[in-house]
Design an enzyme around this catalytic site. Structure first.
Site, PDB file in Angstrom:
ATOM      1  N   LYS A  80       0.857  -1.182   0.000  1.00  0.00           N
ATOM      2  CA  LYS A  80       0.000   0.000   0.000  1.00  0.00           C
ATOM      3  C   LYS A  80       0.890   1.228   0.000  1.00  0.00           C
ATOM      4  O   LYS A  80       2.055   1.160   0.421  1.00  0.00           O
ATOM      5  CB  LYS A  80      -0.854  -0.010   1.269  1.00  0.00           C
ATOM      6  CG  LYS A  80      -2.146   0.758   1.172  1.00  0.00           C
ATOM      7  CD  LYS A  80      -3.295  -0.066   0.660  1.00  0.00           C
ATOM      8  CE  LYS A  80      -4.550   0.768   0.563  1.00  0.00           C
ATOM      9  NZ  LYS A  80      -5.730   0.016   0.178  1.00  0.00           N
ATOM     10  N   GLY A 184     -19.967   7.488   5.242  1.00  0.00           N
ATOM     11  CA  GLY A 184     -19.114   7.793   4.088  1.00  0.00           C
ATOM     12  C   GLY A 184     -19.878   7.592   2.793  1.00  0.00           C
ATOM     13  O   GLY A 184     -20.260   6.481   2.445  1.00  0.00           O
TER      14      GLY A 184
HETATM   15  P1  NAD Z   1     -13.764   7.967  -1.033  1.00  0.00           P
HETATM   16  O1  NAD Z   1     -12.673   8.895  -0.672  1.00  0.00           O
HETATM   17  O2  NAD Z   1     -14.395   8.039  -2.372  1.00  0.00           O
HETATM   18  O3  NAD Z   1     -14.926   8.071   0.051  1.00  0.00           O
HETATM   19  C1  NAD Z   1     -14.722   8.191   1.412  1.00  0.00           C
HETATM   20  C2  NAD Z   1     -15.781   9.143   1.920  1.00  0.00           C
HETATM   21  O4  NAD Z   1     -15.748   9.148   3.349  1.00  0.00           O
HETATM   22  C3  NAD Z   1     -15.547  10.596   1.457  1.00  0.00           C
HETATM   23  O5  NAD Z   1     -16.722  11.083   0.866  1.00  0.00           O
HETATM   24  C4  NAD Z   1     -15.191  11.316   2.759  1.00  0.00           C
HETATM   25  O6  NAD Z   1     -15.632  12.658   2.753  1.00  0.00           O
HETATM   26  C5  NAD Z   1     -15.926  10.481   3.781  1.00  0.00           C
HETATM   27  N1  NAD Z   1     -15.450  10.607   5.167  1.00  0.00           N
HETATM   28  C6  NAD Z   1     -14.199  10.757   5.632  1.00  0.00           C
HETATM   29  N2  NAD Z   1     -14.183  10.812   6.984  1.00  0.00           N
HETATM   30  C7  NAD Z   1     -15.483  10.666   7.368  1.00  0.00           C
HETATM   31  C8  NAD Z   1     -16.129  10.647   8.624  1.00  0.00           C
HETATM   32  N3  NAD Z   1     -15.455  10.771   9.770  1.00  0.00           N
HETATM   33  N4  NAD Z   1     -17.478  10.482   8.655  1.00  0.00           N
HETATM   34  C9  NAD Z   1     -18.188  10.349   7.512  1.00  0.00           C
HETATM   35  N5  NAD Z   1     -17.620  10.367   6.293  1.00  0.00           N
HETATM   36  C10 NAD Z   1     -16.287  10.540   6.223  1.00  0.00           C
HETATM   37  O7  NAD Z   1     -13.195   6.471  -0.761  1.00  0.00           O
HETATM   38  P2  NAD Z   1     -13.820   5.098  -1.258  1.00  0.00           P
HETATM   39  O8  NAD Z   1     -13.094   4.645  -2.458  1.00  0.00           O
HETATM   40  O9  NAD Z   1     -15.307   5.195  -1.274  1.00  0.00           O
HETATM   41  O10 NAD Z   1     -13.383   4.136  -0.065  1.00  0.00           O
HETATM   42  C11 NAD Z   1     -14.076   4.124   1.182  1.00  0.00           C
HETATM   43  C12 NAD Z   1     -13.431   3.131   2.132  1.00  0.00           C
HETATM   44  O11 NAD Z   1     -13.446   1.829   1.554  1.00  0.00           O
HETATM   45  C13 NAD Z   1     -11.943   3.419   2.443  1.00  0.00           C
HETATM   46  O12 NAD Z   1     -11.666   3.003   3.764  1.00  0.00           O
HETATM   47  C14 NAD Z   1     -11.221   2.536   1.459  1.00  0.00           C
HETATM   48  O13 NAD Z   1      -9.921   2.217   1.908  1.00  0.00           O
HETATM   49  C15 NAD Z   1     -12.119   1.328   1.469  1.00  0.00           C
HETATM   50  N6  NAD Z   1     -11.988   0.514   0.255  1.00  0.00           N
HETATM   51  C16 NAD Z   1     -12.211   1.077  -0.966  1.00  0.00           C
HETATM   52  C17 NAD Z   1     -12.079   0.284  -2.106  1.00  0.00           C
HETATM   53  C18 NAD Z   1     -12.350   0.830  -3.484  1.00  0.00           C
HETATM   54  O14 NAD Z   1     -12.485   0.037  -4.430  1.00  0.00           O
HETATM   55  N7  NAD Z   1     -12.487   2.134  -3.658  1.00  0.00           N
HETATM   56  C19 NAD Z   1     -11.700  -1.064  -1.979  1.00  0.00           C
HETATM   57  C20 NAD Z   1     -11.524  -1.609  -0.708  1.00  0.00           C
HETATM   58  C21 NAD Z   1     -11.665  -0.796   0.404  1.00  0.00           C
END
Ligand code: NAD
Length: 350
Positions: A80, A184
């Site tokens: 990562k 989120g």
């Molecule tokens: P993203 O950045 O698109 O979305 C994250 C959202 O969470 C944002 O809108 C942000 O404003 C919000 N956020 C941050 N802190 C917050 C809080 N305290 N309360 C409420 N909302 C909050 O990211 P994503 O791609 O949607 O990923 C979300 C999670 O899933 C992350 O932890 C990421 O590591 C995990 N994940 C994502 C993927 C993927 O394919 N994108 C794969 C596996 C895991």
């Protein structure tokens, strides 16, 4: 800043620090284990409060990728990277290219993908200076245009995982009338909320950005909740889809949900919080099992993408979770511990 003695250091193969003062890049790449294949994992950009916080995140996230890929039966190791900075205000093309060169310097031992704060357009910029960035090509096929964004597969896998957890904990075969709180509303959270809405669930949502919440209210009929209130809602399922470490001493006593199942990485602040959830009668879907849809998608992008095969592989998250839930109940152990044991068997043997 201690590395080898850091709490989250877990025999990582390599931890590399990268800096480019001209464009403001400060980044860390961590490779946890490559026994099953090259270390693939997302590149995250976040305004970490300290270098320690960034190191902690990258150590935990890279280790999680080793477990995730092993659990999803992929020939990949775990790695990562994190960029310290605000993706809304500090992300520039020069910074992304510098990050690409940093990734390139490891010669393919680490393969970067998108993550929180780094989208598909950003990985395309990185790709101009290194081939070791995956997922950014736009492809046309019979199924339509694929952007290379893995988050729809992550959302679908999380949706399937919620169905398994709801079946196991509540004995319900469908999601009609189910109350779900999603933390989120980003790439994954919003898509997951759309699947849940389509399946008949009622939604409560939070995000630190008002526009993200408003989109879910307008398009999905979700109820907006202030960020801090999301934990204590009287719902069936709490689905964390934002940042890690949100299952902790402060939040567990507030949870009324019977199921915690969401896409965020590293949801448990510490391993003991898995036991805490169990003692509160809350079923926890281990994060790296339920959110493996993205890495499965990326794997097929590298080896030959066939939509049906990807859907089927992502859909197998249902059975994997059921097996973990059953074994955990039988052995009276937290679900995370059981998942770890299965994954360790798979990645340490190679
Ligand atoms: P993203 O950045 O698109 O979305 C994250 C959202 O969470 C944002 O809108 C942000 O404003 C919000 N956020 C941050 N802190 C917050 C809080 N305290 N309360 C409420 N909302 C909050 O990211 P994503 O791609 O949607 O990923 C979300 C999670 O899933 C992350 O932890 C990421 O590591 C995990 N994940 C994502 C993927 C993927 O394919 N994108 C794969 C596996 C895991």
């Amino acid at each position: 800043m201690p590395v080898f003695s850091a709490r989250d250091f877990s025999d990582h193969e390599k931890v590399v620090f990268g800096c480019d003062p001209e464009c403001g890049l400060r980044a860390i790449i961590a490779i946890h284990n490559r026994n099953r294949g090259p270390a693939l994992g997302g590149c995250r950009m976040w305004p970490y409060a300290s270098d320690d916080e960034a190191l902690r995140d990258v150590l935990r996230l890279s280790r999680g990728m080793t477990y995730k890929s092993a659990m999803a039966n992929l020939d990949l190791g775990g790695g990562k990277s994190v960029i310290i900075g605000n993706p809304r205000t500090q992300k520039t093309e020069a910074l992304l290219r510098a990050m690409g060169r940093f990734v390139d310097s490891l010669g393919g031992a680490y393969i970067a993908a998108e993550d929180s704060g780094i989208g598909v357009a950003d990985t395309r910029v990185m790709r101009t200076v290194t081939p070791h960035v995956t997922g950014p090509e736009e492809t046309k096929s019979a199924e339509g245009v694929r952007t290379g964004d893995p988050s729809p597969s992550t959302s679908y896998g999380t949706f399937v995982g919620i169905k398994a957890a709801v079946k196991y904990a509540l004995g319900r075969g469908d999601l009609k009338g189910l109350k779900v709180a999603v933390q989120g509303m980003g790439n994954v959270g919003f898509n997951l909320a759309s699947h849940l809405k389509e399946a008949g669930a009622s939604l409560w949502v939070s995000d630190i950005h008002e526009d993200q919440v408003q989109r879910a209210v307008d398009q999905l009929g979700a109820t907006a909740v202030p960020s801090e209130d999301i934990y204590g809602l009287d719902v069936h399922v709490f689905a964390p889809c934002a940042m890690g470490a949100i299952i902790n001493d402060q939040t567990i006593p507030r949870l009324k949900a019977r199921v915690v199942a969401g896409a965020a990485n590293n949801q448990l602040a510490e391993a003991r919080h898995g036991e805490e959830l169990m003692s509160h009668g809350i079923l926890y879907a281990p994060d790296y099992v339920i959110n493996a849809g993205g890495v499965i998608d990326v794997f097929y992008q590298r080896t030959g993408f066939v939509q049906e095969k990807v859907r089927e592989h992502v859909g197998s998250i249902y059975d994997t979770l059921m097996e973990i839930f059953e074994r955990a109940e039988h052995e009276e152990r937290p679900t995370q511990e059981v998942a770890d044991a299965i994954a360790e068997e798979r990645f340490s043997k190679r």
